[in-house]
Every structure is written in C-alpha cells, then in structure tokens.
Design a protein around this motif. Structure first.
Motif, PDB file in Angstrom:
ATOM      1  N   GLY A  49       0.784  -1.219   0.000  1.00  0.00           N
ATOM      2  CA  GLY A  49       0.000   0.000   0.000  1.00  0.00           C
ATOM      3  C   GLY A  49       0.821   1.276   0.000  1.00  0.00           C
ATOM      4  O   GLY A  49       0.317   2.327   0.377  1.00  0.00           O
ATOM      5  N   LEU A  50       2.060   1.194  -0.414  1.00  0.00           N
ATOM      6  CA  LEU A  50       2.894   2.391  -0.472  1.00  0.00           C
ATOM      7  C   LEU A  50       2.452   3.256  -1.647  1.00  0.00           C
ATOM      8  O   LEU A  50       2.173   2.759  -2.728  1.00  0.00           O
ATOM      9  CB  LEU A  50       4.364   2.022  -0.622  1.00  0.00           C
ATOM     10  N   GLN A  51       2.379   4.541  -1.416  1.00  0.00           N
ATOM     11  CA  GLN A  51       1.982   5.469  -2.463  1.00  0.00           C
ATOM     12  C   GLN A  51       3.221   6.121  -3.058  1.00  0.00           C
ATOM     13  O   GLN A  51       3.918   6.859  -2.384  1.00  0.00           O
ATOM     14  CB  GLN A  51       1.049   6.543  -1.892  1.00  0.00           C
ATOM     15  N   LEU A  71      14.216   0.790  -4.867  1.00  0.00           N
ATOM     16  CA  LEU A  71      14.300   1.043  -3.426  1.00  0.00           C
ATOM     17  C   LEU A  71      14.558   2.525  -3.139  1.00  0.00           C
ATOM     18  O   LEU A  71      13.987   3.090  -2.198  1.00  0.00           O
ATOM     19  CB  LEU A  71      15.392   0.193  -2.788  1.00  0.00           C
ATOM     20  N   LEU A  72      15.387   3.152  -3.943  1.00  0.00           N
ATOM     21  CA  LEU A  72      15.657   4.577  -3.788  1.00  0.00           C
ATOM     22  C   LEU A  72      14.384   5.397  -3.991  1.00  0.00           C
ATOM     23  O   LEU A  72      14.077   6.290  -3.196  1.00  0.00           O
ATOM     24  CB  LEU A  72      16.740   5.024  -4.769  1.00  0.00           C
ATOM     25  N   LEU A  78       8.710   7.590   0.747  1.00  0.00           N
ATOM     26  CA  LEU A  78       8.340   7.391   2.161  1.00  0.00           C
ATOM     27  C   LEU A  78       8.747   8.573   3.024  1.00  0.00           C
ATOM     28  O   LEU A  78       8.001   8.982   3.919  1.00  0.00           O
ATOM     29  CB  LEU A  78       8.990   6.116   2.699  1.00  0.00           C
ATOM     30  N   PHE A  79       9.924   9.137   2.774  1.00  0.00           N
ATOM     31  CA  PHE A  79      10.409  10.247   3.567  1.00  0.00           C
ATOM     32  C   PHE A  79       9.896  11.596   3.081  1.00  0.00           C
ATOM     33  O   PHE A  79      10.234  12.631   3.649  1.00  0.00           O
ATOM     34  CB  PHE A  79      11.930  10.247   3.630  1.00  0.00           C
ATOM     35  N   PHE A  83       8.699  12.174  -5.324  1.00  0.00           N
ATOM     36  CA  PHE A  83       7.769  11.159  -5.824  1.00  0.00           C
ATOM     37  C   PHE A  83       6.597  10.934  -4.856  1.00  0.00           C
ATOM     38  O   PHE A  83       6.104   9.832  -4.722  1.00  0.00           O
ATOM     39  CB  PHE A  83       8.480   9.833  -6.099  1.00  0.00           C
ATOM     40  N   VAL A  84       6.185  12.012  -4.199  1.00  0.00           N
ATOM     41  CA  VAL A  84       5.054  11.942  -3.275  1.00  0.00           C
ATOM     42  C   VAL A  84       3.796  12.226  -4.088  1.00  0.00           C
ATOM     43  O   VAL A  84       3.726  13.238  -4.774  1.00  0.00           O
ATOM     44  CB  VAL A  84       5.203  12.973  -2.135  1.00  0.00           C
TER      45      VAL A  84
END
Length: 85
Positions: A49-51, A71-72, A78-79, A83-84
């Motif tokens: 469920g990562l956006q 992964l990068l 995530l941080f 790419f949000v």
C-alpha cells in the motif's frame, strides 16, 4: 548460378543479423533491470500500500537502477523528499 548481387545481399543480411544480435546482447541487462525494478515498484504499491508517484523521472531511475533504483524511489517517497503523490 549464383550472381554477385545474391552474394552481396547475403553479406548484407549477415551483417544486419550480427549487428542486431550485438545490440540485443548489449541492451539485455538494461531490460532485465527495468523489469525487476518495475516489478518491485508495483509490488510495493500493490502489496504494501505504499503510495509512489510514478513520473517519467521515477521510471527512468527504476529502469536504469533496477532493484536499487526502485528502493531509492520508494525511500524518497516514504520520507517525503520526492515522488510523493
């Protein structure tokens, strides 16, 4: 009887086939990297469920970097660095 034109065409076809083979062997690692990276990115979004905003830059990083590139992109998302969605 074999003519000079037929021999020339045979040589041209052999050169084209050998050139295409060399190009495919050169590009194959990049294709594998891109497939693995995109699969990891897709699984991270589907299973966990990562956006992650999928932009052309993110796709280029994943295609060139493969697994580490994906992964990068995931970590940067995530941080909240990039790419949000």
């Amino acid at each position: 009887m074999v003519t000079g034109l037929e021999i020339l065409l045979l040589i041209v076809v052999l050169v084209v086939v050998l050139g295409a083979s060399t190009i495919i062997q050169t590009v194959r690692p990049f294709i594998v990297n891109a497939a693995v990276g995109l699969l990891v990115l897709f699984l991270a979004q589907a299973m966990f469920g990562l956006q992650v905003a999928v932009t052309p830059i993110a796709l280029a990083i994943v295609a060139i970097g493969g697994f580490p590139g994906s992964l990068l992109v995931i970590l940067l998302s995530l941080f909240g660095v990039a790419f949000v969605p």
